[in-house]
Design an enzyme around this catalytic site. Structure first.
Site, PDB file in Angstrom:
ATOM      1  N   LYS A  26       0.854  -1.192   0.000  1.00 48.87           N
ATOM      2  CA  LYS A  26       0.000   0.000   0.000  1.00 48.87           C
ATOM      3  C   LYS A  26       0.887   1.239   0.000  1.00 48.87           C
ATOM      4  O   LYS A  26       1.544   1.540   0.992  1.00 48.87           O
ATOM      5  CB  LYS A  26      -0.909  -0.004   1.236  1.00 48.87           C
ATOM      6  CG  LYS A  26      -1.680   1.293   1.455  1.00 48.87           C
ATOM      7  CD  LYS A  26      -2.688   1.530   0.359  1.00 48.87           C
ATOM      8  CE  LYS A  26      -3.450   2.829   0.608  1.00 48.87           C
ATOM      9  NZ  LYS A  26      -2.606   4.032   0.377  1.00 48.87           N
ATOM     10  N   GLU A  40       3.095   2.125   3.318  1.00 49.28           N
ATOM     11  CA  GLU A  40       2.499   2.205   4.645  1.00 49.28           C
ATOM     12  C   GLU A  40       1.888   0.900   5.131  1.00 49.28           C
ATOM     13  O   GLU A  40       1.410   0.834   6.265  1.00 49.28           O
ATOM     14  CB  GLU A  40       1.439   3.301   4.684  1.00 49.28           C
ATOM     15  CG  GLU A  40       0.273   3.083   3.734  1.00 49.28           C
ATOM     16  CD  GLU A  40      -0.769   4.188   3.869  1.00 49.28           C
ATOM     17  OE1 GLU A  40      -0.521   5.158   4.610  1.00 49.28           O
ATOM     18  OE2 GLU A  40      -1.828   4.065   3.254  1.00 49.28           O
ATOM     19  N   ASP A  47       1.786   5.294  -0.131  1.00 48.09           N
ATOM     20  CA  ASP A  47       1.278   6.495   0.523  1.00 48.09           C
ATOM     21  C   ASP A  47       1.111   7.571  -0.546  1.00 48.09           C
ATOM     22  O   ASP A  47       1.991   8.401  -0.751  1.00 48.09           O
ATOM     23  CB  ASP A  47       2.270   6.934   1.607  1.00 48.09           C
ATOM     24  CG  ASP A  47       1.713   8.027   2.500  1.00 48.09           C
ATOM     25  OD1 ASP A  47       0.529   8.354   2.361  1.00 48.09           O
ATOM     26  OD2 ASP A  47       2.473   8.544   3.334  1.00 48.09           O
TER      27      ASP A  47
END
Length: 306
Positions: free
Chosen positions: A30, A175, A32
């Site tokens: 994931k 993240e 950012d």
């Protein structure tokens, strides 16, 4: 089904506290960044933010790159800006807030990359009802050969590899992980995926404030992966004084409204792009966003010159 068009509601993820495991799961890092849907049509390219707002003019570099894709393509993914070997959320937020006149200079100074994680349409065919595993294979075949700035997000079916990513990639601005079932259709507007974060603390862009300029009552923030502004929890006295100093002279004409938890829409004053804050997000259905600290001016990069 016909090709999906804007405004398109995107799928999202439910936070979890431990890595889900299973033979039917896939894992993606994931980033950012700033959520974006790319529509490639005969009449041109459209770029849509998570809120449904069209942001094509702010990202001329990505719009130009997307023209290499065939007509009838729709991608879902994340825009990031890489600086000094890691993603920079404040930089991508500056890109998103750029005017059409300012956007070309910012594109040269802060070039954007697009990490595609889903293929929603190909050759005008709506692929959302298909299982993720099939969509992923078609995404890799379509986008993989293009190279930067359009690339597929890495994916693994191996939870051990996913945990290695989780343990090591945070140093470059990843993240956490997004977990998806390989047999699952794409369901816009639903939290059908799961998300494992390193922490609930993250950076957010400060887009405005409520209360008096010298001692703002709360900050209006834009969070990673969501361009809709939200109002923070009330600031403690020390942060109110600091916010007044940091934001002094950054107020810009015009105002807006944003949602405050438990209150509804409130009016706020806008500030120029470029200020960020470290915030903590609650995990309830309507999470409160608490400001932990403001990034001081010396911690932030100056706005690039045209």
């Amino acid at each position: 089904m016909s090709m999906p068009g804007p405004p398109l509601r995107v799928a999202s993820a439910e936070p979890v506290g431990a890595l889900p495991r299973g033979t039917d799961l896939a894992y993606e890092p994931k980033f950012d960044g700033h959520r974006m849907v790319v529509f490639v049509r005969r009449e041109g390219v459209l770029l849509q933010a998570r809120s449904g707002r069209i942001v094509t003019a702010a990202f001329p570099d990505l719009a130009a790159a997307a023209r290499r894709l065939p007509d009838g393509t729709v991608l879902d993914g994340e825009v990031v800006v890489w600086r000094q070997g890691r993603t920079d959320f404040a930089a991508v937020q500056r890109r998103a807030a750029a005017t059409a006149a300012r956007a070309p200079a910012l594109a040269r100074a802060l070039p954007a990359s697009y990490a595609a994680f889903d293929l929603l349409a190909e050759d005008g065919e709506d692929l959302r009802p298909l299982p993720y595993g099939e969509r992923r294979g078609r995404l890799e075949a379509l986008v993989g050969p293009l190279g930067p700035p359009l690339q597929p997000v890495p994916m693994t079916r191996d939870p051990a590899q996913a945990l290695t990513w989780f343990a090591t990639l945070h140093t470059i601005g990843v993240e956490g992980l997004v977990v998806k079932r390989v047999d699952q259709a794409y369901r816009g507007g639903s939290r059908t995926w799961r998300k494992l974060r390193h922490t609930t603390a993250t950076d957010a862009a400060v887009t405005g404030f409520t209360g008096p300029p010298a001692h703002p009552s709360a900050l209006v923030l834009t969070l990673p992966d969501d361009d809709a502004p939200v109002v923070s929890a009330p600031l403690p006295p020390a942060l109110r004084a600091q916010a007044g100093e940091v934001l002094a002279g950054r107020t810009v004409p015009g105002g807006g409204t944003a949602v405050a938890v438990g209150v509804g829409e409130v009016a706020y004053r806008r500030v120029a792009a470029g200020t960020t804050a470290e915030v903590e997000r609650g995990t309830t259905r309507h999470p409160v966003v608490t400001v932990l600290r403001l990034r001081l001016p010396e911690e932030q990069e100056p706005e690039p010159e045209p």
